[in-house]
Design a protein around this motif. Structure first.
Motif, PDB file in Angstrom:
ATOM      1  N   TYR A 227       0.857  -0.992  -0.028  1.00  0.00           N
ATOM      2  CA  TYR A 227      -0.135   0.076  -0.305  1.00  0.00           C
ATOM      3  C   TYR A 227       0.896   1.308   0.113  1.00  0.00           C
ATOM      4  N   TRP A 348      -2.207   0.342   4.987  1.00  0.00           N
ATOM      5  CA  TRP A 348      -3.323   0.971   4.056  1.00  0.00           C
ATOM      6  C   TRP A 348      -4.008   2.037   4.728  1.00  0.00           C
ATOM      7  N   MET A 363      -4.563   5.912  -3.795  1.00  0.00           N
ATOM      8  CA  MET A 363      -5.025   4.343  -4.072  1.00  0.00           C
ATOM      9  C   MET A 363      -5.468   4.150  -5.577  1.00  0.00           C
ATOM     10  N   THR A 367      -7.885  -1.241  -4.954  1.00  0.00           N
ATOM     11  CA  THR A 367      -7.704  -1.278  -3.588  1.00  0.00           C
ATOM     12  C   THR A 367      -8.598  -0.192  -2.615  1.00  0.00           C
ATOM     13  N   SER A 370     -11.842  -2.156  -1.846  1.00  0.00           N
ATOM     14  CA  SER A 370     -11.699  -3.184  -0.907  1.00  0.00           C
ATOM     15  C   SER A 370     -11.387  -2.753   0.745  1.00  0.00           C
ATOM     16  N   LYS A 371     -11.012  -1.567   0.816  1.00  0.00           N
ATOM     17  CA  LYS A 371     -10.648  -0.964   2.053  1.00  0.00           C
ATOM     18  C   LYS A 371     -11.671  -0.012   2.480  1.00  0.00           C
TER      19      LYS A 371
END
Length: 372
Positions: A227, A348, A363, A367, A370-371
């Motif tokens: 990350y 992250w 990002m 990503t 997903s976060k």
């Protein structure tokens, strides 16, 4: 898009920030070899300021047989081993309260290695209050939140839990007279150290191969963080005035000439060192974090570079600093820098904070989805 309050410079630590943390390799080594969790980091930290590790990172000694002999000696220090066990059993202190976390890594952060990296409601920005819990469920949650000391890097309380039972054992009278069955006990008890040395047998000192451990740490730290490193690459691609000055401020070592870990042949996209405008390496300047002097040196280099490029200069207040060690961040904050803690297993989140500090998107969308 960068905002008017964007930092002029962003400073990154390397190990545990741009690349994977050597602390993970330490935890793996301890687990594999049945070594008490945190002993290795404790032995390194308590060998400061002139342990072999610290001398290597200040560039005072070479990475040769002499270093590994000294490193092995630090890891097999009988006095530290005794202190590691006895002092914590008596005082029931946490390792974070006694050991200096600045010499290698933040001991407590080892627990994050096994942490769930899934975002919480707070990470998602949820404004909904937490659901109420009844008393029984709270107790169950508290019980489940106390993992066993035998699990890797789950608890920083030192010592065999079973041996803690010794504090309930009857102790001899302080006047030295022999006690017999049925006699009343003296109101004066021996000191904690005396009681522990009498009642608790010290486990054998672990047999650690310092050279093998060292190279496992170095090997692990060659992999980019999934990350933070992409965010660093993204920052480097920004055009013109949108791009901040990028700097590294890291405790480092110097590998022997010709060693492959010198990264001379690494492709640019995987070599952290090639991404920075300024690189302040402890082993090259003879200073280590959290010494304030190495921070001052970094700011001086940033200021000089900015003025050479037609800027007005850089002060500590113009910088954001990312590190995985709390004490290193403390010094930076005291100097006026904005700081971001990079948590093991949840790096992250640091990228999210950096986005907030810069007003930039760092990002990729996959990503981010997903976060968040």
């Amino acid at each position: 898009m960068a905002t008017s309050k964007s930092p002029k410079a962003i400073l990154f630590d390397i190990g545990g920030v741009c690349v994977l943390s050597p602390l993970e390799a330490i935890a793996t080594y301890e687990n594999k070899n049945s070594i008490p969790s945190d002993w290795i980091n404790y032995a390194i930290s308590r060998s400061a300021p002139n342990g072999s590790w610290q001398q290597l990172e200040r560039g005072e000694i070479k990475m040769d047989e002499g270093f590994f002999r000294g490193f092995n000696a630090d890891l097999r220090n009988e006095n530290l081993w005794k202190e590691f066990h006895e002092s914590f059993r008596n005082s029931k202190k946490k390792l974070k309260d006694v050991a200096n976390p600045t010499q290698l890594g933040d001991h407590v952060s080892l627990k994050a290695e096994a942490a769930d990296s899934r975002p919480t409601d707070q990470d998602r920005g949820s404004q909904q209050p937490p659901k109420p819990q009844d008393e029984n469920s709270v107790r169950q949650d508290e019980s489940s939140a106390r993992p066993s000391l035998s699990k890797l890097a789950k608890d920083t309380t030192i010592g065999d839990p079973v041996s803690l039972e010794s504090e309930d054992v009857a102790q001899s009278p302080s006047d030295g007279s022999a006690s017999t069955t049925g006699q009343s006990k003296s109101s004066s008890s021996p000191s904690p150290t005396e009681a522990t040395s009498t009642l608790v047998s010290l486990p054998p000192l672990p047999d650690i191969d310092g050279e093998s451990l060292f190279w496992s740490m170095m090997a692990h730290s060659r992999s980019p963080d999934p990350y933070v490193f992409p965010a660093l690459l993204q920052l480097g691609k920004l055009p013109g005035k949108e791009r901040p000055i990028l700097a590294a401020l890291s405790n480092t070592v110097i590998f022997p000439s010709g060693h492959p870990y010198n990264r001379l042949n690494d492709p640019p996209e995987s070599d952290p060192r090639g991404q920075f405008d300024v690189f302040v390496a402890s082993a090259e300047v003879g200073l280590r974090k959290p010494d304030p002097e190495i921070y001052k040196l970094a700011v001086e280099k940033l200021d000089k570079l900015d003025k050479e490029n037609g800027g007005s200069g850089v002060k500590a207040e113009d910088c954001v600093f990312l590190d995985d060690i709390g004490e290193n961040l403390k010094t930076a904050k005291e100097m006026g820098m904005k700081t971001i803690k990079v948590v093991l297993g949840k790096t992250w989140r640091a990228v999210k904070e950096l986005e907030q500090a810069t007003g930039l998107s760092l990002m990729d969308e996959k990503t981010r989805r997903s976060k968040l």
